[in-house]
Design a protein around this motif. Structure first.
Motif, PDB file in Angstrom:
ATOM      1  N   ARG A 230      -7.574   4.964   2.295  1.00  0.00           N
ATOM      2  CA  ARG A 230      -8.839   5.018   1.654  1.00  0.00           C
ATOM      3  C   ARG A 230      -9.138   5.966   0.993  1.00  0.00           C
ATOM      4  NH1 ARG A 230     -11.446   0.406   3.447  1.00  0.00           N
ATOM      5  NH2 ARG A 230     -13.446   1.450   2.936  1.00  0.00           N
ATOM      6  N   ARG A 231      -8.435   7.258   1.454  1.00  0.00           N
ATOM      7  CA  ARG A 231      -8.850   8.444   0.649  1.00  0.00           C
ATOM      8  C   ARG A 231      -8.724   8.405  -0.900  1.00  0.00           C
ATOM      9  NH1 ARG A 231      -5.420  12.528   3.836  1.00  0.00           N
ATOM     10  NH2 ARG A 231      -3.839  10.797   3.165  1.00  0.00           N
ATOM     11  N   SER A 232      -9.676   8.948  -1.600  1.00  0.00           N
ATOM     12  CA  SER A 232      -9.601   9.127  -3.110  1.00  0.00           C
ATOM     13  C   SER A 232      -8.167   9.725  -3.558  1.00  0.00           C
ATOM     14  CB  SER A 232     -10.740   9.498  -3.688  1.00  0.00           C
ATOM     15  OG  SER A 232     -11.093  10.876  -3.304  1.00  0.00           O
TER      16      SER A 232
ATOM     17  N   MET B 276      -4.885   8.837  -4.854  1.00  0.00           N
ATOM     18  CA  MET B 276      -4.673   8.154  -6.146  1.00  0.00           C
ATOM     19  C   MET B 276      -4.803   9.357  -7.279  1.00  0.00           C
ATOM     20  SD  MET B 276      -3.729   5.230  -5.958  1.00  0.00           S
ATOM     21  CE  MET B 276      -3.645   4.099  -4.427  1.00  0.00           C
ATOM     22  N   ARG B 277      -4.456  10.487  -6.828  1.00  0.00           N
ATOM     23  CA  ARG B 277      -4.966  11.787  -7.813  1.00  0.00           C
ATOM     24  C   ARG B 277      -3.974  12.009  -8.848  1.00  0.00           C
ATOM     25  NH1 ARG B 277      -7.897  16.125  -4.840  1.00  0.00           N
ATOM     26  NH2 ARG B 277      -9.593  14.460  -4.735  1.00  0.00           N
TER      27      ARG B 277
END
Lengths: 115, 114
Positions: free
Chosen positions: B97-99, B102-103
């Motif tokens: 779920r960590r943003s 998708m970096r």
């Protein structure tokens, strides 16, 4: 054909107005994402949603809001609180979180210009 | 989370192989290397991904060093349509779920010249 649609392609708004960007997918994907891209820059994550009725802030959520009432739809509202809203906005989705090496599918993007 | 370093820009002659490097020296054991590309004013497109073995598909080949600290995307016969920004991303599996999962960074702007 399945895919992600974003509309409109180009959007113009006056400063101080809220504007909502549409993102729809018919891929039956669980997770959806909104990114912002400025000229010559990479993508920055605004919000993401892993499941219906749930969403999380990304790295630059201030001045934006989202909803996820349906699996297919993840609209992004750019509010008047967003100080520099002119940018290229990209929506993306993947089949489901935590399962498999699912590639991320992107929509064609909406270019928002605030006058 | 592992970050990646890529050259800002590269040129390649049409018909020649384009070799795009990526440094990910802090990659951890459960992180995969993904490559995407973005043609001007379009959404990014998935190219390939890998963990530690070299991978090949119809678009490209991915060579990952034995220590996994760097990788190279190879477009074997570049065409003018391959002109794009290429992004190298490391992503944990199973991704969560960590943003940061998708970096996308600034990528490498590849220009294929006739």
């Amino acid at each position: 054909d399945g895919g992600i649609t974003q509309s409109p392609k180009y959007l113009f708004r006056k400063e101080g107005q809220n504007v909502t960007l549409s993102c729809e997918q018919n891929l039956n994907h669980d997770a959806m994402y909104w990114y912002r891209q400025d000229p010559g820059q990479g993508l920055r994550l605004i919000y993401y949603s892993q499941i219906v009725n749930d969403f999380q802030k990304g790295d630059i959520a201030e001045g934006y809001s989202v909803s996820r009432e349906k699996k297919e739809s993840f609209p992004l509202t750019v509010t008047s609180a967003q100080k520099n809203p002119t940018a290229f906005y990209l929506c993306a989705s993947i089949p489901s979180s935590g399962r498999g090496h699912n590639e991320q599918f992107f929509g064609p993007g909406t270019r928002l210009t605030v006058l | 989370d592992a970050k990646t370093t890529q050259p800002t820009s590269m040129d390649c002659a049409e018909g020649r192989a384009a070799n795009l490097p990526c440094n990910h020296s802090t990659i951890s054991g459960n992180e995969y290397v993904y490559w995407y590309r973005q043609i001007h004013s379009q959404g990014p497109q998935y190219i390939i991904h890998g963990l530690k073995n070299n991978e090949t598909n119809e678009m490209a080949s991915l060579i990952i060093t034995e220590d996994r600290k760097s990788s190279t995307l190879i477009l074997p016969h570049a065409t003018l349509r391959d002109t794009a920004v290429y992004y190298c991303i490391v992503r944990a599996y199973p991704w969560g779920r960590r943003s940061s999962d998708m970096r996308f960074g600034a990528g490498t702007r590849l220009t294929v010249k006739p």
